[in-house]
Design a protein around this motif. Sequence first.
Motif, PDB file in Angstrom:
ATOM      1  N   ALA A   1       0.807  -1.283  -0.131  1.00 37.92           N
ATOM      2  CA  ALA A   1      -0.010   0.022  -0.088  1.00 37.92           C
ATOM      3  C   ALA A   1       0.852   1.207  -0.044  1.00 37.92           C
ATOM      4  CB  ALA A   1      -0.752   0.112   1.256  1.00 37.92           C
ATOM      5  N   LEU A   2       1.920   1.186   0.620  1.00 35.90           N
ATOM      6  CA  LEU A   2       2.907   2.268   0.748  1.00 35.90           C
ATOM      7  C   LEU A   2       3.542   2.668  -0.576  1.00 35.90           C
ATOM      8  CD1 LEU A   2       4.334   4.396   2.275  1.00 35.90           C
ATOM      9  CD2 LEU A   2       6.212   2.790   2.755  1.00 35.90           C
ATOM     10  N   GLU A   3       3.755   1.689  -1.552  1.00 36.80           N
ATOM     11  CA  GLU A   3       4.219   1.811  -2.861  1.00 36.80           C
ATOM     12  C   GLU A   3       3.026   2.439  -3.691  1.00 36.80           C
ATOM     13  OE1 GLU A   3       7.292   1.861  -4.544  1.00 36.80           O
ATOM     14  OE2 GLU A   3       7.765   1.648  -2.264  1.00 36.80           O
ATOM     15  N   PHE A   4       1.861   1.971  -3.482  1.00 43.12           N
ATOM     16  CA  PHE A   4       0.761   2.812  -4.307  1.00 43.12           C
ATOM     17  C   PHE A   4       0.461   4.019  -3.860  1.00 43.12           C
ATOM     18  CE2 PHE A   4      -3.569   3.891  -3.818  1.00 43.12           C
ATOM     19  CZ  PHE A   4      -4.113   3.895  -5.376  1.00 43.12           C
ATOM     20  N   ILE A   5       0.720   4.390  -2.623  1.00 43.27           N
ATOM     21  CA  ILE A   5       0.445   5.820  -2.128  1.00 43.27           C
ATOM     22  C   ILE A   5       1.636   6.759  -2.659  1.00 43.27           C
ATOM     23  CG2 ILE A   5       0.489   7.399  -0.208  1.00 43.27           C
ATOM     24  CD1 ILE A   5      -1.134   5.168   1.075  1.00 43.27           C
ATOM     25  N   ARG A   6       2.608   6.148  -2.774  1.00 48.91           N
ATOM     26  CA  ARG A   6       3.974   6.838  -3.158  1.00 48.91           C
ATOM     27  C   ARG A   6       3.805   7.139  -4.742  1.00 48.91           C
ATOM     28  NH1 ARG A   6       8.820   3.744  -0.067  1.00 48.91           N
ATOM     29  NH2 ARG A   6       8.591   5.023   1.808  1.00 48.91           N
ATOM     30  N   TRP A   7       3.401   6.111  -5.472  1.00 55.59           N
ATOM     31  CA  TRP A   7       2.700   6.331  -6.906  1.00 55.59           C
ATOM     32  C   TRP A   7       1.940   7.445  -7.049  1.00 55.59           C
ATOM     33  CZ3 TRP A   7      -1.322   4.980  -9.582  1.00 55.59           C
ATOM     34  CH2 TRP A   7      -1.180   5.168 -11.166  1.00 55.59           C
ATOM     35  N   VAL A   8       0.865   7.520  -6.437  1.00 55.11           N
ATOM     36  CA  VAL A   8      -0.222   8.220  -6.428  1.00 55.11           C
ATOM     37  C   VAL A   8       0.468   9.909  -6.027  1.00 55.11           C
ATOM     38  CG1 VAL A   8      -2.381   9.251  -5.509  1.00 55.11           C
ATOM     39  CG2 VAL A   8      -2.273   6.701  -5.934  1.00 55.11           C
TER      40      VAL A   8
ATOM     41  N   ASP B   1       3.323  15.338 -10.704  1.00 58.28           N
ATOM     42  CA  ASP B   1       3.644  15.344 -12.097  1.00 58.28           C
ATOM     43  C   ASP B   1       2.619  16.095 -12.862  1.00 58.28           C
ATOM     44  OD1 ASP B   1       5.902  13.893 -11.598  1.00 58.28           O
ATOM     45  OD2 ASP B   1       5.289  12.275 -12.547  1.00 58.28           O
ATOM     46  N   CYS B   2       1.503  15.989 -12.318  1.00 66.50           N
ATOM     47  CA  CYS B   2       0.024  16.588 -12.896  1.00 66.50           C
ATOM     48  C   CYS B   2      -0.137  17.951 -12.465  1.00 66.50           C
ATOM     49  CB  CYS B   2      -1.081  15.662 -12.770  1.00 66.50           C
ATOM     50  SG  CYS B   2      -0.806  14.150 -13.816  1.00 66.50           S
ATOM     51  N   GLY B   3       0.467  18.486 -11.231  1.00 69.03           N
ATOM     52  CA  GLY B   3       0.396  19.539 -10.795  1.00 69.03           C
ATOM     53  C   GLY B   3      -0.805  19.716  -9.812  1.00 69.03           C
ATOM     54  N   LEU B   4      -1.202  18.444  -9.172  1.00 70.89           N
ATOM     55  CA  LEU B   4      -2.210  18.422  -7.954  1.00 70.89           C
ATOM     56  C   LEU B   4      -1.554  18.379  -6.896  1.00 70.89           C
ATOM     57  CD1 LEU B   4      -4.292  15.531  -9.622  1.00 70.89           C
ATOM     58  CD2 LEU B   4      -4.881  18.091  -9.612  1.00 70.89           C
ATOM     59  N   PRO B   5      -2.218  18.771  -5.747  1.00 74.71           N
ATOM     60  CA  PRO B   5      -1.635  19.007  -4.360  1.00 74.71           C
ATOM     61  C   PRO B   5      -1.170  17.714  -3.913  1.00 74.71           C
ATOM     62  CG  PRO B   5      -3.690  19.660  -4.342  1.00 74.71           C
ATOM     63  CD  PRO B   5      -3.596  19.629  -5.818  1.00 74.71           C
ATOM     64  N   VAL B   6      -0.105  17.532  -3.330  1.00 79.20           N
ATOM     65  CA  VAL B   6       0.088  16.362  -2.797  1.00 79.20           C
ATOM     66  C   VAL B   6       0.251  16.412  -0.956  1.00 79.20           C
ATOM     67  CG1 VAL B   6       2.329  14.824  -2.419  1.00 79.20           C
ATOM     68  CG2 VAL B   6       1.554  15.607  -4.594  1.00 79.20           C
ATOM     69  N   LEU B   7      -0.165  15.489  -0.236  1.00 82.56           N
ATOM     70  CA  LEU B   7      -0.218  15.520   0.987  1.00 82.56           C
ATOM     71  C   LEU B   7       1.412  15.237   1.420  1.00 82.56           C
ATOM     72  CD1 LEU B   7      -3.353  13.382   1.913  1.00 82.56           C
ATOM     73  CD2 LEU B   7      -3.075  15.879   2.025  1.00 82.56           C
ATOM     74  N   ALA B   8       2.021  16.268   1.869  1.00 81.71           N
ATOM     75  CA  ALA B   8       3.267  16.148   2.160  1.00 81.71           C
ATOM     76  C   ALA B   8       3.560  15.115   3.499  1.00 81.71           C
ATOM     77  CB  ALA B   8       3.985  17.419   2.286  1.00 81.71           C
ATOM     78  N   GLY B   9       4.551  14.708   3.400  1.00 78.67           N
ATOM     79  CA  GLY B   9       5.234  13.704   4.339  1.00 78.67           C
ATOM     80  C   GLY B   9       4.469  12.625   4.828  1.00 78.67           C
ATOM     81  N   HIS B  10       3.345  12.321   4.308  1.00 74.53           N
ATOM     82  CA  HIS B  10       2.530  11.001   4.746  1.00 74.53           C
ATOM     83  C   HIS B  10       2.873   9.814   4.046  1.00 74.53           C
ATOM     84  CE1 HIS B  10      -0.043  13.347   6.967  1.00 74.53           C
ATOM     85  NE2 HIS B  10      -0.405  14.141   6.119  1.00 74.53           N
ATOM     86  N   SER B  11       3.494  10.008   2.967  1.00 78.15           N
ATOM     87  CA  SER B  11       3.890   8.624   2.103  1.00 78.15           C
ATOM     88  C   SER B  11       5.298   8.360   1.956  1.00 78.15           C
ATOM     89  CB  SER B  11       3.076   8.577   0.643  1.00 78.15           C
ATOM     90  OG  SER B  11       3.539   9.536  -0.087  1.00 78.15           O
ATOM     91  N   GLN B  12       6.170   9.445   2.161  1.00 78.20           N
ATOM     92  CA  GLN B  12       7.534   9.324   1.923  1.00 78.20           C
ATOM     93  C   GLN B  12       8.021   9.546   3.585  1.00 78.20           C
ATOM     94  OE1 GLN B  12       8.700   8.809  -1.869  1.00 78.20           O
ATOM     95  NE2 GLN B  12       9.123  10.802  -1.736  1.00 78.20           N
TER      96      GLN B  12
END
Length: 182
Positions: free
Chosen positions: A117-124, A130-141
């Motif tokens: 699931a962690l790899e999936f979240i990192r990929w999302v 890459d598409c310029g959408l906001p990313v939840l910082a610090g939650h998946s990496q």
Amino acid sequence: MNKERLSREKFALIIGDGRVCAVAEIRGVSVHEDRVALDGEALTEGHPVRDAWIGKPDPVVNASQNPVGYCDLPEEAEFRERPCGCGCGEISTRDFLPGHDVRAFQDRVRRMFAGSALEFIRWVDRMAGDCGLPVLAGHSQPAGDVASPDDRRGRPSLGSPSVALFDSEDSLPGKESHAGSG
């Protein structure tokens, strides 16, 4: 607008001066900050729902100040049922039968990300970035763990946000042998 209710709706009646001016088929719902928008296409003459309602009085009679009302139209019943989005083959009036959305996510995580699931979240998160959408910082990496281009090998590539991820199991990355609709 009620996002939960909208996920079950198939048609929208556009009302002007208390009468139906147009009927649209809802294709999706998009969120813009604190607003919800319907994505769809106006129906043309010959469609049974459009033809039944054009020019008729608004079927939702209420004293609400809210310009959005909900009702079930008899003419739309045949269009409500559709295959469950998980691919199980069962019929539903929603995108997924109860619990089948989770089943669909879990199946994809197992098949496409070796069960991580962690790899999936990192990929999302990478795709969102890459598409310029906001990313939840610090939650998946974890701190200091920045994905390099080498980490992306063997993972799905979105390409553009309007392109489907995979058309069939044959296109899944890293699958030598294969082992479930929106």
